[in-house]
Design a protein around this motif. Sequence first.
Motif, mmCIF file in Angstrom:
data_model
loop_
_atom_site.group_PDB
_atom_site.id
_atom_site.type_symbol
_atom_site.label_atom_id
_atom_site.label_comp_id
_atom_site.label_asym_id
_atom_site.label_seq_id
_atom_site.Cartn_x
_atom_site.Cartn_y
_atom_site.Cartn_z
ATOM 1 N N MET A 266 0.943 -1.220 -0.132
ATOM 2 C CA MET A 266 0.043 0.307 0.392
ATOM 3 C C MET A 266 1.066 1.566 -0.081
ATOM 4 N N GLN B 116 2.598 1.775 -3.347
ATOM 5 C CA GLN B 116 1.512 2.000 -4.421
ATOM 6 C C GLN B 116 1.178 3.698 -4.018
ATOM 7 N N LEU B 117 1.295 4.551 -2.781
ATOM 8 C CA LEU B 117 1.046 5.111 -2.668
ATOM 9 C C LEU B 117 2.399 6.495 -2.863
ATOM 10 N N ARG C 36 -3.079 -2.163 -12.082
ATOM 11 C CA ARG C 36 -3.301 -2.492 -10.827
ATOM 12 C C ARG C 36 -3.417 -4.522 -10.810
ATOM 13 N N GLN D 268 -0.093 -6.376 -3.764
ATOM 14 C CA GLN D 268 -1.107 -6.254 -2.946
ATOM 15 C C GLN D 268 -2.667 -5.622 -3.843
ATOM 16 N N ARG D 269 -4.321 -5.340 -3.466
ATOM 17 C CA ARG D 269 -4.817 -4.934 -4.008
ATOM 18 C C ARG D 269 -4.915 -3.408 -4.650
ATOM 19 N N TYR E 220 -4.884 0.332 -3.566
ATOM 20 C CA TYR E 220 -4.437 0.643 -1.855
ATOM 21 C C TYR E 220 -5.485 1.884 -2.139
ATOM 22 N N ASN F 211 -8.213 -0.018 0.478
ATOM 23 C CA ASN F 211 -7.458 0.160 1.852
ATOM 24 C C ASN F 211 -8.297 1.337 2.679
#
Lengths: 158, 120
Positions: free
Chosen positions: A1, A4-5, A42, A47-48, A50, A53
């Motif tokens: 996460m 990706q941020l 993605r 991970q999925r 973000y 989340n």
Amino acid sequence: MAFQLLLNFFLAYIWMFLSNDYSSLAFFKGYFFGALILFFLRRFFKQRFYLLNVMAVIKLFFLFCSELVKANIGVVKVVLSPKLSMQPAIFALETDLEKDWEITLLSNLITLTPGTLVIEVSEDNKTLYIHAMDIDDVEQAKLDIKNSFEKAIKEVSR
Amino acid sequence: MIEISKFVVGLLILLGSLLSLLAAIGVVRLPDAYTRNHAASKSATLGVLSILLGLFLYYLLIDHVANARVLLGIVFVFITSPIAGHLIMRAAYNIGVPLWENSVQDDLQKARKRKKVDEQ
């Protein structure tokens, strides 16, 4: 996460450099298009996406607030009732959360739920010992609440 | 607009002080350390939170100053007070403060006993 941020911030800065416009409006535009790009790419991340989340964190925050208000209404009811007819108890609750911060968050949430306070977390991090103010009418309901909390926390860390 | 915001601010501050009063009554009235801790750690938290929120809204809506320190205060109280409640509760249990006589169940004591038997 976090990766990706960071990537999304990086894309926003690239947008600012490409358009040679260093205002905050350009940053937000770049951030928006960066989020779109990350959404379409993605399947290359482990991970999925973000922002899901982030949505889960916001949901957890609102759960926290509403439980705080409910807890206070419960305590006020007990304090102002003419007879002290509650039955306190300490009961054990098994949890399947594993990381330390998840267990801390869960016990904070339980402490703020109506009529429960965490006394101890066992050494293997698997059982929480909880002091409940009134055992008989809430034990089942409390387990339901805790399942919803655990689910919300798992949703954040997925 | 000013009237409505004054009404909201007044309501928040009144509600906060009322909750603090109820927490104090709970601390006097409830029978043992654990149930008192319930009252103190919950009602006092929301009382302080709503007083601080009223203060923040007062400065924001009437003086047009956003005071971020008050918001930080809200966040700190929100994070720290459940942990303080937990630590006091745990310390009380570990030095053997008895539960109220109407208490019906004590799983932690059972677990401790089981552990002692296993060690021997």
